[in-house]
Design a protein around this motif. Structure first.
Motif, short mmCIF file in Angstrom:
data_model
loop_
_atom_site.label_atom_id
_atom_site.label_comp_id
_atom_site.label_asym_id
_atom_site.label_seq_id
_atom_site.Cartn_x
_atom_site.Cartn_y
_atom_site.Cartn_z
N SER A 47 1.16 -1.30 0.35
CA SER A 47 0.25 -0.53 0.16
C SER A 47 1.03 1.57 0.32
CB SER A 47 -1.35 0.15 1.62
OG SER A 47 -2.19 -1.10 1.24
N VAL A 48 2.02 1.16 0.81
CA VAL A 48 2.68 2.53 1.11
C VAL A 48 3.27 2.41 -0.20
CG1 VAL A 48 4.92 3.24 2.16
CG2 VAL A 48 3.38 1.97 3.40
N ALA A 49 4.15 1.15 -0.80
CA ALA A 49 5.00 1.02 -2.56
C ALA A 49 3.85 2.10 -3.45
CB ALA A 49 5.11 0.07 -2.02
N ALA A 50 2.11 1.73 -3.53
CA ALA A 50 2.03 2.08 -4.27
C ALA A 50 2.15 3.62 -4.38
CB ALA A 50 0.24 1.33 -4.14
N ARG A 51 1.95 4.61 -3.45
CA ARG A 51 1.36 5.60 -2.82
C ARG A 51 2.45 6.37 -3.47
NH1 ARG A 51 -2.45 3.27 0.15
NH2 ARG A 51 -4.02 4.82 0.61
N ILE A 52 3.44 5.53 -3.51
CA ILE A 52 4.91 6.57 -4.51
C ILE A 52 5.29 6.59 -5.40
CG2 ILE A 52 5.81 7.02 -1.47
CD1 ILE A 52 7.50 4.81 -2.12
N GLY A 53 4.58 5.36 -6.07
CA GLY A 53 5.06 5.40 -6.82
C GLY A 53 6.25 3.91 -7.34
N ALA A 54 6.37 2.69 -6.20
CA ALA A 54 6.36 1.81 -6.77
C ALA A 54 6.51 0.72 -6.61
CB ALA A 54 7.26 2.05 -4.99
N ASP A 55 6.66 -0.46 -7.27
CA ASP A 55 6.23 -1.81 -7.19
C ASP A 55 7.76 -2.78 -7.23
OD1 ASP A 55 5.14 -4.26 -7.82
OD2 ASP A 55 5.74 -3.77 -10.16
N PRO A 56 7.72 -2.89 -5.98
CA PRO A 56 8.83 -3.74 -4.99
C PRO A 56 9.13 -5.21 -5.62
CG PRO A 56 7.60 -3.30 -3.44
CD PRO A 56 7.17 -2.65 -4.33
N ALA A 57 10.04 -5.50 -6.17
CA ALA A 57 10.18 -7.58 -5.94
C ALA A 57 9.87 -8.27 -4.95
CB ALA A 57 11.28 -7.62 -6.68
N ARG A 58 10.00 -7.43 -4.00
CA ARG A 58 9.73 -8.34 -2.63
C ARG A 58 8.72 -7.37 -1.62
NH1 ARG A 58 14.97 -10.49 1.11
NH2 ARG A 58 13.73 -11.97 2.69
N ALA A 59 7.81 -7.77 -0.54
CA ALA A 59 7.64 -7.41 0.46
C ALA A 59 7.29 -8.08 1.37
CB ALA A 59 5.68 -6.57 0.27
N VAL A 60 7.96 -7.49 2.96
CA VAL A 60 8.76 -8.30 3.95
C VAL A 60 7.86 -7.75 5.55
CG1 VAL A 60 10.23 -8.84 5.37
CG2 VAL A 60 10.41 -8.42 3.28
N LEU A 61 7.52 -8.07 6.03
CA LEU A 61 6.51 -7.06 7.14
C LEU A 61 7.03 -7.76 8.58
CD1 LEU A 61 4.04 -5.53 8.56
CD2 LEU A 61 2.15 -7.82 8.70
N GLU A 62 7.64 -7.22 9.46
CA GLU A 62 8.33 -8.32 9.90
C GLU A 62 7.29 -8.15 11.51
OE1 GLU A 62 12.35 -8.32 12.43
OE2 GLU A 62 11.01 -8.68 10.38
N PRO A 63 7.83 -8.96 12.54
CA PRO A 63 6.68 -10.01 13.61
C PRO A 63 7.30 -8.54 14.29
CG PRO A 63 8.65 -11.62 13.24
CD PRO A 63 8.91 -10.18 12.20
N LEU A 64 6.36 -8.56 15.41
CA LEU A 64 6.16 -7.66 17.04
C LEU A 64 7.93 -7.48 17.59
CD1 LEU A 64 3.74 -8.61 18.79
CD2 LEU A 64 3.70 -6.56 18.31
N GLY A 65 7.81 -6.34 17.62
CA GLY A 65 9.53 -6.12 18.58
C GLY A 65 10.00 -4.76 17.75
N GLY A 66 10.43 -3.68 19.00
CA GLY A 66 10.81 -2.19 19.16
C GLY A 66 12.49 -2.51 18.88
N SER A 67 13.28 -4.07 19.01
CA SER A 67 13.98 -4.03 18.16
C SER A 67 14.42 -3.95 16.81
CB SER A 67 14.90 -5.82 18.63
OG SER A 67 14.20 -6.47 18.39
N GLY A 68 13.46 -4.07 16.48
CA GLY A 68 13.11 -4.30 15.11
C GLY A 68 13.43 -3.83 13.78
N SER A 69 13.22 -2.57 13.99
CA SER A 69 14.17 -1.35 13.72
C SER A 69 15.44 -1.47 13.36
CB SER A 69 14.14 0.00 14.14
OG SER A 69 12.46 0.19 14.40
#
Length: 509
Positions: free
Chosen positions: A84-106
């Protein structure tokens, strides 16, 4: 000249929507992340369209509204947040990733995809996250709720929720269902180790956090740009009510925020090809990602081995010492994560360099799993302003369960691997405390918290059985024991614990 596959951070972006300012819209998580992504693209100093089209991986940090399988997002959400974010900025990535919970994830994800770029598995990666807690609160109970649902489909590497790493049925049944009570247990365990009084420890927490509020007061992206005094933080009032012992409200991460952050990483070759000015490049010199033992297994509840090892390893990889670091941004959802890094590294809590660049989670804002992306963004900007210096970001997740560290500088350096796997094995092999899940008999209070946020004020106890020294959990609403826990000091106090069908119960011995 460095290897052309060397990863560099070339763009950072932040966005905050404050409810007390004109133009507040109550934005969705996708909208907040999109604003941050656009800011990161602009920050590269290169052609925004060309850079957006070059992004191959959109790696997103999971926001709170989609962090449990037990309930749906109150206002709806995207079925593919990264795309959804990619589409709004004109991108079409080959790979989309959604990380699990955790503030260390950044920091963990920035390190992971920097390594992927160095290995030649990608060239351009956008890491981003957002939280719309302010929006969710603003529209709760109203009839004019917006619909933030989006059906975008497409590939998505959903890495799961990950909350099982932080709690299980036993701890959840005994009240460990929120961060304040979890960290309250840790801070009170640290206080026990120091032998500090309740009043002295609360003052120490306020003295730690008052300087954070000064930084937040000057940060344009802060959710609460108000400078707080030590007296303000330490004094319990209706505005600064107790949440969970030992924390008044102003010492708790501010999670009802609308914030987004994004970090754009490229290979040196891609940065040159896309004409990103070299003065915008910041290198990840050191890094480490480690996982603590489960909460009740830890030999010492008042410290963090994973944070100690991760900071030391990141500095080793960077080839510097703590004295060589010019800036810090240490995860600060509560005092404990900051205190334990100081305890284990020798960093003074009042170090003149400061311990935050954002202003910390209680004041700048605590946008869930993506807070440390703001810390990284501020560090990158600071490193650009001070070429050749070093900035350290410490990111914490769970119940002090995971710790990730990054060391940043404009000084060119090729990618170097860390020893996180080896160090993790050492942590896993450390001694563990036996846990009795259905305790009975005499024991003592090892650490505690009090939940003031429940309909009935309830004491939460981690104790030790006299019979064998094993650890247990129990709850109490006993008037005498609660009086000791709220107005006295119950650390080490003798108790009687009895097992219930689901919950263990404690009373004075």
């Amino acid at each position: 000249m460095v290897d052309p596959r060397t990863p560099v951070i070339v763009g950072v972006g932040q966005f905050t929507e404050r409810i007390d300012l004109p133009g507040y819209r109550g934005m969705s998580s996708v909208e907040l992340a999109t604003e941050a992504a656009r800011a990161a693209l602009a920050d590269t100093g290169a052609d925004v369209t060309a850079v957006a089209e070059a992004i191959e991986v959109f790696a997103a940090l999971r926001q709170f509204e989609i962090s449990t399988p037990f309930s749906a997002a109150p206002l709806g959400c995207s079925d593919n947040y990264p795309r959804s974010v990619a589409a709004r900025i004109g991108a079409d990535p080959a790979r989309a990733v959604l990380e699990p919970l955790g503030g260390s994830g950044s920091q963990k994800v920035v390190t992971e995809f920097s390594a992927a770029i160095a290995a030649g598995d990608a060239e351009v990666v956008l890491v981003f996250g957002s939280e719309n807690g302010s929006t969710l609160r603003h529209f709760a109970g109203r009839d004019d709720k917006p619909d933030h649902s989006e059906q975008i489909g497409g590939q998505l590497e959903d890495r799961g929720y990950g909350f099982e790493q932080y709690m299980d049925e036993y701890t959840a049944t005994h009240g460990l269902t929120g961060a304040p009570v979890q960290y309250g247990l840790l801070d009170n365990a640290r206080r026990a180790g120091l032998g500090a009084t309740v009043a002295d420890y609360r003052t120490a927490m306020a003295e730690l956090f008052a300087p954070f509020s000064k930084v937040a007061a000057k940060n344009p992206f802060s959710s609460s740009p108000v400078e707080r005094s030590v007296d303000e933080l330490v004094t319990v009032t209706p505005e600064n009510r107790m949440i969970c012992d030992p924390y008044p409200r102003l010492m708790v991460a501010r999670d009802q925020v609308n914030q987004g952050a994004a970090v754009l990483i490229m290979s040196v070759a891609a940065a040159r090809r896309l004409a990103v000015p070299e003065q915008n490049w910041v290198y990840l010199h050191g890094h480490a990602d480690l996982v603590e033992q489960p909460l009740l297994d830890r030999e010492q509840l008042g410290t963090s081995v994973s944070a100690e090892y991760a900071v030391a390893e990141a500095l080793r990889v960077a080839g510097i010492g703590l004295d060589d670091v010019s800036t810090f941004d240490l995860y600060s959802c509560f005092p404990f994560p900051v205190f334990t890094v100081c305890d284990t590294t020798g960093l003074a809590t009042d170090d003149p360099r400061g311990l935050t660049l954002t202003g910390g989670l209680p004041f700048f804002g605590g946008p869930g799993n993506s807070y440390s992306l703001h810390g990284i963004a501020e560090t990158v900007l600071s490193m650009r302003d001070n070429p050749g210096r070093f900035g350290l970001v410490g990111a914490n997740g769970g119940v002090m369960s995971k710790y990730s560290v990054g060391v940043y500088s404009t000084q060119p350096v090729e990618w170097a691997a860390d020893r996180s796997r080896e160090l993790q094995a050492q942590i896993n092999e450390r001694p563990r405390i036996a846990v009795t899940r259905h305790p009975e008999g005499r024991g003592s209070i090892e650490t505690y918290s009090v939940r003031y946020d429940w309909p009935e004020v309830t004491g939460v106890i981690i104790g030790r059985l006299d019979a064998d020294g094993s650890r247990f959990m129990a709850l109490t609403t006993d008037e005498d024991l609660l009086a000791l826990m709220t107005d006295g000091d119950p650390l080490g106090a003798a108790i009687i614990v009895t097992p219930g069908e689901q919950k263990n119960h404690a009373r004075p011995a």
